[in-house]
Write a protein that holds these residues in place. Structure first.
Motif, PDB file in Angstrom:
ATOM      1  N   ASP A 193       0.832  -1.210   0.000  1.00 13.37           N
ATOM      2  CA  ASP A 193       0.000   0.000   0.000  1.00 13.37           C
ATOM      3  C   ASP A 193       0.862   1.255   0.000  1.00 13.37           C
ATOM      4  O   ASP A 193       0.554   2.240  -0.679  1.00 13.37           O
TER       5      ASP A 193
ATOM      6  N   ASN B 129       2.424   1.602  -3.486  1.00 14.13           N
ATOM      7  CA  ASN B 129       1.424   1.922  -4.510  1.00 14.13           C
ATOM      8  C   ASN B 129       0.660   3.206  -4.231  1.00 14.13           C
ATOM      9  O   ASN B 129      -0.202   3.603  -5.014  1.00 14.13           O
TER      10      ASN B 129
ATOM     11  N   ASN C 134      -1.491   3.800  -1.753  1.00 14.45           N
ATOM     12  CA  ASN C 134      -2.806   3.639  -1.122  1.00 14.45           C
ATOM     13  C   ASN C 134      -2.724   4.033   0.352  1.00 14.45           C
ATOM     14  O   ASN C 134      -2.838   3.202   1.252  1.00 14.45           O
TER      15      ASN C 134
ATOM     16  N   ASN D 193      -6.551   4.920   2.109  1.00 16.15           N
ATOM     17  CA  ASN D 193      -7.417   3.755   2.281  1.00 16.15           C
ATOM     18  C   ASN D 193      -6.576   2.494   2.461  1.00 16.15           C
ATOM     19  O   ASN D 193      -6.878   1.447   1.893  1.00 16.15           O
TER      20      ASN D 193
ATOM     21  N   ARG E 115     -12.088  -1.669  -2.550  1.00 17.64           N
ATOM     22  CA  ARG E 115     -11.213  -2.152  -1.483  1.00 17.64           C
ATOM     23  C   ARG E 115     -11.960  -2.263  -0.159  1.00 17.64           C
ATOM     24  O   ARG E 115     -11.460  -2.856   0.800  1.00 17.64           O
TER      25      ARG E 115
ATOM     26  N   ASN F 199      -7.455  -8.054  -2.369  1.00 17.93           N
ATOM     27  CA  ASN F 199      -7.639  -6.602  -2.311  1.00 17.93           C
ATOM     28  C   ASN F 199      -8.964  -6.213  -1.659  1.00 17.93           C
ATOM     29  O   ASN F 199      -9.622  -5.252  -2.062  1.00 17.93           O
TER      30      ASN F 199
END
Length: 723
Positions: free
Chosen positions: A61, A64, A66, A69, A461, A480
């Motif tokens: 996460d 990437n 993220n 969230n 997600r 995911n």
């Protein structure tokens, strides 16, 4: 100039040798596992411990982006994730390979502090031996093998480096060593705050004990210990650094700034050293006491009572790595065998007596001994202490030879031969174990296909997947989606809910509970959110006073479930079958006292992979015979037999499973024999387990099509979606 740097070059060379041997031994597993397809999914390696997917998901996460969230918001910004993300950008590894290879490399670095400590206590040669042995010790290497991407890979490195500098402080005070010790104490806390707290707190206590007995007049040591106590206190990192900087400023003999003000303050404080120590103790007590008590309670309590007065089982005694060890197990995991363990233990005692300062390592020894009560995960903490003790005793004993041999050539020759023999005696069993250690992946590669199917079907997600906690960290990584239970859940609450869903013989009850937990999981009600998931359900439906009646009512088809905007999935892998009887125990309880109604011994789920069709009967695993004509299941060894209740033959026809059932007259044992031709396996399952949702959905694909839809089916796993 040459002679000045030669000792440093030798030290670096010896450390590199120890690290290389450790990595080389662990690399064997990489080679062996490459031959098996089930270690891979989509061309990428699978990890080898459940917890590995916790930080792997958090790191993924972070890489990437993220962030808002993230599945694990706290872990995403913890040191293991940040450090791994840094390595991802500087090393030529894919993200999956990074998680697999990092434990092999980083865990080997424990050789550095062990070498430095051993060299200070003995000499560079025995330091080399200790540095080779520690990373190879069974208890440590088992938990730092390829794919074991967990905090264990640096669990010893940071605290041991802190111990090295604390040892130097006690040996000869130096402010530079105080600063380095504080840095490694902070890093240890950032890496794994629970273990670091216990270890380092106890080490500081023993250091203080040493100072009071041996060096009480050295006031600088009280200041140093005060600094280290603050270093392991749970306060904001920026506040901690500022506080440490201020205190270190007043401790320094060379004032870098504000000299006039500093000198005035120093002149007015009579007991500066004691004051710094008291400040450290006060900060620590205020900041740390809650965590210490709560984590200790987690390990020693086998039940917990929720606010709803339902007594539930916690995970104490149910996790393999928390199962108590025997003395023999501890000996094997710390030193390889009983003989070297005894020698190491004697060496530790001699080391503590001869080098009193080494008492700061006692907490590592004590924590490993606690594995006799709290499980194998703690045994690895004893590895460096036993290695140091073993080679210190050898060093001490060989020095006694100085009085026996006057000829230096004979003396040195005898020392060399004895040293090599004893070193190999300790190192080789651990080396061969590490080199030949083989651990399966968390799940087989074909069990991931169902998670990939969930990922393809999922639209957010925030969708929810339900399975057992063994797969809790795995699911967000591959599917995911979010989960209701994961490896960090230790209180038994989410275990009860998941167990109820997976073990219920009523599919409508499992469906309704799934909807209710999803509603509780997503709630934004300010009052409900204060409670754990189970109580959120009970408070929401006014069932707090009579939870049993409410939970029993979930099997009623007239029960109205809430509307959930997110998708809900069930992940049922093949490997869940082997633990289904244990899963059942978490919900099959008397709510008033937590007593299991049907213990695991009363249930059966046996699997037989070797099948020989003898026409009149089936020979199973070479040990049992099953006669389908009359339903007799017989043990070849004992000659005893039972009459089974039903025999089911399950075969795939097209895209569906079809079951042919033969019923027998004798119904006493209520045992089902199942022949899954798709899996090419036989199963012997008791009535209760056979009717559970997990077994019905995986083995039979027998599901209520008004409640569930099958979105993926293969031999590895099944994935269902709630309607």
């Amino acid at each position: 100039m040459k002679s000045k740097f030669l000792p440093l070059f030798i030290d670096i060379f010896f450390i590199v040798i120890a690290i290389f041997i450790s990595i080389y031994a662990r690399e064997a597993f990489v080679y062996y596992s490459s031959a098996f397809s089930y270690y891979f999914f989509d061309g990428n390696r699978l990890l080898t411990t459940n917890d590995a997917y916790h930080f792997a998901t958090a790191t993924k996460d972070l890489i990437n982006g993220n962030i808002d969230n993230a599945f694990y918001p706290i872990a995403t910004f913890e040191m293991p994730s940040i450090l791994s993300a840094i390595f991802y950008y500087i090393l030529p590894f894919s993200i999956d390979d990074l998680f697999f290879f990092l434990p092999i490399i980083l865990s080997s670095f424990v050789a550095i502090p062990v070498y430095l400590l051993a060299k200070d206590m003995t000499n560079k040669y025995f330091a080399l031996f200790a540095a080779i042995l520690t990373p190879l010790s069974i208890g440590y290497s088992n938990r730092t093998i390829g794919g074991y991407y967990d905090t264990d890979m640096l669990m010893l490195f940071f605290p041991l480096f802190g111990m090295y500098f604390l040892y130097r402080i006690l040996k000869q005070y130096n402010l530079r060593d105080v600063i380095f010790a504080a840095i490694f104490f902070i890093l240890a806390l950032l890496w794994h705050k629970v273990s670091a707290t216990y270890l380092l707190t106890a080490s500081i206590f023993f250091a203080l004990f040493y100072v009071l007995i041996k060096d009480r007049k050295n006031l600088k040591l009280y200041e140093a210990l005060g600094i280290l106590i603050i270093s392991i206190s749970f306060i904001n990192i920026y506040i901690k650094l500022i506080l440490l900087a201020i205190l270190l400023h007043f401790m320094s003999d060379k004032v870098l700034f504000f000299q006039n003000i500093t000198d005035k303050i120093k002149s007015k404080i009579k007991y500066k050293s004691i004051l710094i120590l008291l400040i450290g103790c006060s900060v620590f007590i205020i900041a740390n006491i809650d965590l210490i008590l709560s984590r200790f309670a987690t390990y020693v309590t086998d039940k917990m009572i929720t606010q709803s007065a339902i007594t539930l089982h916690s995970t104490s005694g149910t996790i393999m790595e928390l199962a108590p060890l025997t003395i023999s197990n501890l000996a094997e995991r710390t030193m390889g065998d009983n003989a070297t363990f005894v020698i190491g233990l004697i060496g530790i005692v001699v080391m503590f007596i001869k080098i009193n300062k080494s008492i700061i390592l006692l907490p590592f020894l004590l924590l490993s001994i606690l594995s006799l009560k709290f499980g194998l995960r703690f045994s690895m903490f004893g590895a460096p202490v036993f290695s140091l003790g073993y080679f210190y005793l050898l060093y001490f004993a060989l020095n006694l030879l100085n009085n026996l041999f006057k000829d230096k050539i004979v003396l040195n020759g005898a020392k060399f031969i004895i040293s090599i023999c004893f070193a190999l005696f300790a190192i080789m069993p651990n080396y061969y174990h590490t080199k030949n250690y083989f651990i399966p992946p968390v799940v087989l590669g074909n069990e991931i296909n169902a998670l990939d199917a969930i990922k393809q079907d999922s639209t957010s997600r925030d969708d929810l997947s339900i399975s057992w906690w063994d797969y809790g960290f795995l699911i967000p990584y591959y599917a995911n989606t979010k989960v209701i239970i994961q490896g960090t859940d230790l209180d038994g609450i989410n275990h009860f809910i998941s167990s109820f869903i997976l073990s219920s013989s009523s599919q409508i009850a499992s469906y309704n509970m799934s909807k209710l937990i999803a509603e509780a999981f997503y709630t934004d009600d300010k009052e409900l959110i204060k409670h754990h998931n189970l109580d959120r359900i009970l408070y929401k439906y006014d069932a707090i006073k009579d939870p049993k009646s409410f939970i029993d009512s979930l099997g009623d088809s007239s029960f109205k479930t809430p509307k959930i905007n997110n998708n809900i999935y069930l992940y049922i892998p093949y490997s869940i079958l082997s633990i289904q009887t244990a899963i059942d125990e978490f919900s099959d309880i008397d709510y008033s006292n937590g007593k299991v109604l049907h213990d695991e011994k009363s249930k059966t789920l046996a699997q037989y992979a070797s099948i020989v069709d003898k026409k009149d009967y089936y020979l199973l695993d070479g040990e049992f015979e099953f006669y389908p004509q009359n339903g007799i299941f017989k043990s070849i060894k004992s000659g005893k037999f039972i009459n089974v209740q039903q025999f089911h033959i399950i075969n795939r026809v097209g895209d569906k499973l079809q079951t042919t059932t033969t019923k027998y007259s004798d119904d006493k044992k209520k045992l089902h024999i199942i022949y899954s031709k798709e899996l090419n396996m036989f199963f012997a399952i008791d009535e209760r387990t056979n009717s559970s949702l997990s077994v019905q959905l995986f083995l039979y694909e027998n599901y209520d099509k008004n409640l569930f839809s099958l979105i993926h089916s293969d031999k590895g796993a099944k994935a269902y979606k709630l309607k």
